[in-house]
Design a protein around this motif. Sequence first.
Motif, short mmCIF file in Angstrom:
data_model
loop_
_atom_site.label_atom_id
_atom_site.label_comp_id
_atom_site.label_asym_id
_atom_site.label_seq_id
_atom_site.Cartn_x
_atom_site.Cartn_y
_atom_site.Cartn_z
N ARG A 136 -6.64 -7.08 -8.04
CA ARG A 136 -6.16 -7.19 -6.67
C ARG A 136 -4.73 -7.75 -6.64
NH1 ARG A 136 -10.08 -9.02 -1.93
NH2 ARG A 136 -10.65 -10.64 -3.38
N VAL A 182 -3.69 0.16 -3.62
CA VAL A 182 -4.14 -1.04 -2.90
C VAL A 182 -5.36 -0.70 -2.03
CG1 VAL A 182 -3.50 -2.61 -1.03
CG2 VAL A 182 -1.98 -2.28 -2.93
N TYR A 222 -1.45 -5.69 -5.29
CA TYR A 222 -0.67 -6.16 -4.14
C TYR A 222 0.79 -6.41 -4.54
CZ TYR A 222 -4.30 -6.55 -0.64
OH TYR A 222 -5.24 -6.25 0.28
N HIS A 278 -8.85 -2.44 -2.74
CA HIS A 278 -9.46 -3.19 -1.63
C HIS A 278 -10.88 -2.68 -1.38
CE1 HIS A 278 -10.42 -3.92 2.62
NE2 HIS A 278 -9.82 -5.07 2.41
#
Lengths: 216, 743
Positions: B612, B393, B616, B397
């Motif tokens: 993404r 993550v 997540y 990010h």
Amino acid sequence: MAAIKVADLHKSYRTGAGRVPVFEGLSFSVETGHSLALTGPSGSGKSTLLNILCGMETTDRGVITLFGRVAAQRSPGDWAELRRRRIGVVFQDSNLMPALTLEENVRLRADLAGQSFGPVRDWLERLGLKGLERRYPDQVSGGQRQRASLAMVFAMAPDLILADEPTGSLDRNTAHDVADELFLWQRRRGCTLVLATHDLSLADRCDQHLDLAGGN
Amino acid sequence: MLLRAILSHYRRHPMQLLALWAILTLATALWSGVWTLTDQARDSMQVGDRQLAGQQLLARQDGAEVTVEDFATLRRQGLCVVPWLEVVVGSGGARVIGVDPLAMSCADSARSGTAPALDGEPFVDIAEAAGLALKRPSRLRLYLARETDRLPEGWRRQPDPSALDTGELADSFLLNLNALAVLVVLVSALLIRSVYTLGLAQRRHGLQLLERYGVQRRRLRRYLLLELGVLALLGALPGHGLGLLLAEMLGAGFGAAMDNLFDTGLLQTSRSVTGFLVTLGVMTLVVAWCGLDLLKVRREQSFIPGWKPMAGFTMLVAGVVLVLVAGSLVVAFLATALLLAGAGLITPWLLQRLVLPHRDASPLHLWRRRELGVLMRRLALPLVALQLAAGTVIAVHALVHTFEGTFNQWLGQRLAGDLFVEVPDGKNISTVASVLSQGHLVDSWHPVERGQVALVDGDQTHILDLMATDTRSPLVREWSLLHASEAPWRAVRKGAVLVNEQLARRRGLAPGSRVSILVEGERRQVTVAGIYADYGRPSGEVLMDVAFLPSGYEPGFRSLTITLPASGNSRQASLVSALEQAWQVNGLQVRDNATVHRIANRIFRQTFTLTRAISYLTLGLAVVALLLTGWVVLGSRHWYYQLLTTWGLAGKAWFHVMLRLTTELMLVIWLAAVPTGIALTWVLVQRINPLAFGWSLPMAVYPGFWLELMALLALSALIVAGAFYLRAPSQVSAPDLATGEER
């Protein structure tokens, strides 16, 4: 006829500090229908000997004859069959499946031994567990758990009972009651009993007495 | 009765069964979702490649959209055109394609019977697609299926963007998705195994008891494997359904990303039984890994004490070396896998040392640290899973934010100026020179001509995009370059060229390199003066000054970029009107660059939507699994914690001890996740991205996000400690205190 015959038994454990001998040439025999008390200090091999007699542990050397047949000739499957149908094991604690009720535990043991479920409730009642059938092991006292353990053994109707400190965690009165039930049943049924204990009064109730303090 | 006894554990611990099932289901859903999207993407690209390769589009000269009526008119005029009507039918952006079988027959005969068949989904008859298009977004393309000397008036040929050769790039894109799916499976497998083995540890006593009662180990194993198989099936069934739903939900953003990258929309494909069988197969493998312990006769001692950190260190070193020398995406992924596996093996060992207490620590501190060590040993698998998920993550990010920032800056340079005006076909820029020189209408402007050139490499030539512009324009001079020789713009004005990053990487070009190009049949030796960033496109591109285009060069496309005077917004209409008048056309194609900037930003953000979202979701899964396993493990040690109460540490003081314990546990995971995330970021932006897409991004880290992640983990710690506080101490029974372990 001897139900158990042990000759020149050697057993040792391997530890980080080397080999630690437990038995060095242990020999004894128990006649069918008789009882034997195993005594000795902690670490003298009482539990190890019981585990060997039910095929849960192996030996280094020696000959064990059980029900007229040499133990070394038995396959793991034979041992499993013996434990399922002919050898009842009672330990100090932890004899019950934690996720089954008392009654279910007894039924399980009877089922594995190929016995009928009929007398299960009777056994529980005779051992003073009436009304507690649907309780889980952690919902009853230590004495009640131990009585349920005996009910399991009685329900399977074994030829040999191996009991490891069966009253070790119980108060004096409860211990006395549990021992009474055990000896009564053993004599009535005529089965063989090997009992490991620190309690000399309990040992005195057995036909034979073997002190393992010396290891042989 | 025996089966009932074996399964009785779940009767006493239904939450554990629910947790195991939930994790299996969610893990299946994640895997199945990514797999479905990858499969759809692969199918879509293959369909696009197969059906459209080498064909030419027909476009109206007035720039208007083509219609079904246009198709009918062209066919009546005897032209062999094939309609291709794409209609968005699903909320997830899935499409069907309407084709005309009669038109296809003319195309087939034109190709001497070599045309591929259009069979099955997503193709439907064009009449059906036209019906669907009435209420749904759609796009019609007309392909010129048979070559003709002249086109009817008002029509022109246009290269088909779908025919772009994206083979290698598409493979990379799919490989990226597959890698993501593998990562999901890896993290899920760690979680499932940790939850299952934890339950198994709790059941060990009961299973040993059954063995004492004469049930053979082999039989017990068979039942347990059967239980695992049934669980896998029960998890895979709803999980696969959820996965399809997930794919549907993510399909819109993913489809937009594909459209943007490859001009290939996401096609609606059939939900075949194969997809489910693949999912079931993968989950069976994952579950089989859980069952490996069951097959071992007895727990073997490690053949070398401490082999895990040694193996982890070796894998890390091998991974670093491999990632530095990786020349292909497969090798880069292999290196990444080695790095992750190495990190997973070495982390528990490192963390154990990190939490060693000081010799002069207070007894309570000493106890807490020792307890932390025990928890880390018993929770090693979910901790590593959470470390990998949190690391991913962090990396994703960083990748997305760096991309957004860099892309935004780059787009700002590319879209300098207020207006983008398309020069109509057959018109010249010189015609409007007088309009463009009027200061009250135009502040500054520059032309852009786009076409193609060929790069000569020995006997081979490679077609490249060409962008020619007036490099004296102030709008161009602001462009920043990735690498450049001294005074690159001056060099370009003297005949040198700039190349985009994709071309530079593919051909190993650097400032100062000499390349041979063919422009309109004219061979030139030119110097590369610099390399510019060109995000989101696979093609190689050469930029030269418009003054160096050969005379008579016919670009495929010409445009003007115009900056209006300070008060120019109100003058836009006047300028457009003046241009239309000068060119004598109606309906000039004019775009507001600010709007384009906004739309482009949105589209490119969608490129990473899937990555993404999946990362997540994986993190969420890992957190939930850790909470569940943590709850069970802490529960099994409840008795020890209750001792603190017995010794007088009650109420809030007890809660604070538990909170510190769970917070420190989360903190060490965070400490492990951050370097993992940084390393993974570097691998993604500096190694995998260039290998996969041809362009790299600057390395950047976002400590603010690390803190957000830490806050999330701290919240999880608070939840566990709080739940424990509510549970203690009244619910601890006498038997618990007597035996010391939860049964």
